[in-house]
Design a protein around this motif. Sequence first.
Motif, PDB file in Angstrom:
ATOM      1  N   TYR A  38       0.801  -1.219   0.000  1.00  0.00           N
ATOM      2  CA  TYR A  38       0.000   0.000   0.000  1.00  0.00           C
ATOM      3  C   TYR A  38       0.839   1.276   0.000  1.00  0.00           C
ATOM      4  CZ  TYR A  38      -4.322  -2.553   0.712  1.00  0.00           C
ATOM      5  OH  TYR A  38      -5.393  -3.383   0.552  1.00  0.00           O
ATOM      6  N   THR A  39       2.043   1.244   0.566  1.00  0.00           N
ATOM      7  CA  THR A  39       2.804   2.489   0.691  1.00  0.00           C
ATOM      8  C   THR A  39       3.998   2.570  -0.252  1.00  0.00           C
ATOM      9  OG1 THR A  39       4.112   1.556   2.498  1.00  0.00           O
ATOM     10  CG2 THR A  39       2.130   2.804   3.089  1.00  0.00           C
ATOM     11  N   VAL A  42       3.546   1.684  -4.422  1.00  0.00           N
ATOM     12  CA  VAL A  42       2.717   2.590  -5.214  1.00  0.00           C
ATOM     13  C   VAL A  42       3.596   3.477  -6.094  1.00  0.00           C
ATOM     14  CG1 VAL A  42       1.090   4.511  -5.064  1.00  0.00           C
ATOM     15  CG2 VAL A  42       0.836   2.547  -3.564  1.00  0.00           C
ATOM     16  N   ASN A  43       4.727   3.903  -5.567  1.00  0.00           N
ATOM     17  CA  ASN A  43       5.635   4.734  -6.340  1.00  0.00           C
ATOM     18  C   ASN A  43       6.291   3.969  -7.486  1.00  0.00           C
ATOM     19  OD1 ASN A  43       5.061   6.753  -4.529  1.00  0.00           O
ATOM     20  ND2 ASN A  43       6.831   6.284  -3.243  1.00  0.00           N
ATOM     21  N   ASP A  46       2.907   2.222  -9.944  1.00  0.00           N
ATOM     22  CA  ASP A  46       1.667   2.986  -9.976  1.00  0.00           C
ATOM     23  C   ASP A  46       0.926   2.825 -11.295  1.00  0.00           C
ATOM     24  OD1 ASP A  46      -0.280   4.633  -8.988  1.00  0.00           O
ATOM     25  OD2 ASP A  46       0.684   6.446  -9.740  1.00  0.00           O
ATOM     26  N   HIS A  51      -0.743  -4.135 -10.338  1.00  0.00           N
ATOM     27  CA  HIS A  51      -0.668  -3.694  -8.946  1.00  0.00           C
ATOM     28  C   HIS A  51      -2.024  -3.706  -8.223  1.00  0.00           C
ATOM     29  CE1 HIS A  51      -0.308  -0.817  -5.591  1.00  0.00           C
ATOM     30  NE2 HIS A  51       0.830  -1.459  -5.408  1.00  0.00           N
ATOM     31  N   THR A  55      -2.843  -6.292  -5.139  1.00  0.00           N
ATOM     32  CA  THR A  55      -3.236  -5.710  -3.858  1.00  0.00           C
ATOM     33  C   THR A  55      -4.583  -6.252  -3.393  1.00  0.00           C
ATOM     34  OG1 THR A  55      -2.041  -3.713  -4.454  1.00  0.00           O
ATOM     35  CG2 THR A  55      -3.599  -3.537  -2.655  1.00  0.00           C
TER      36      THR A  55
END
Length: 102
Positions: A38-39, A42-43, A46, A51, A55
């Motif tokens: 989740y953190t 993402v970068n 994205d 993804h 997730t």
Amino acid sequence: CRYNQWKFLTNFFYVMFVASWIIFRIGLFSWKVLYSIYTESVNVYDCHWFHPFLTSLLSVLLVLHFYWLRMILAIAFSKCCHGKEITDTTSPAKIKKTKKRI
């Protein structure tokens, strides 16, 4: 242990199983894997189509872990509080032999 009637070892290993389930499946899985998904990822991912799919599948797996934990704790609660003897449904002695039909 159960088949040799060693009740202390059976209960001890069940408590160890429940503790390891809570620590590894609930604690570390949600803290390390899902938090990273989740953190941090993402970068990196994205724009990638996989993804959100990954997730969501890992989140469903965490929900299943909580469901199984509920079942495991229900068995422990019925053993500790109600004193019910837990029967093993996979025991070879309990399986009924069926006749072959020709």
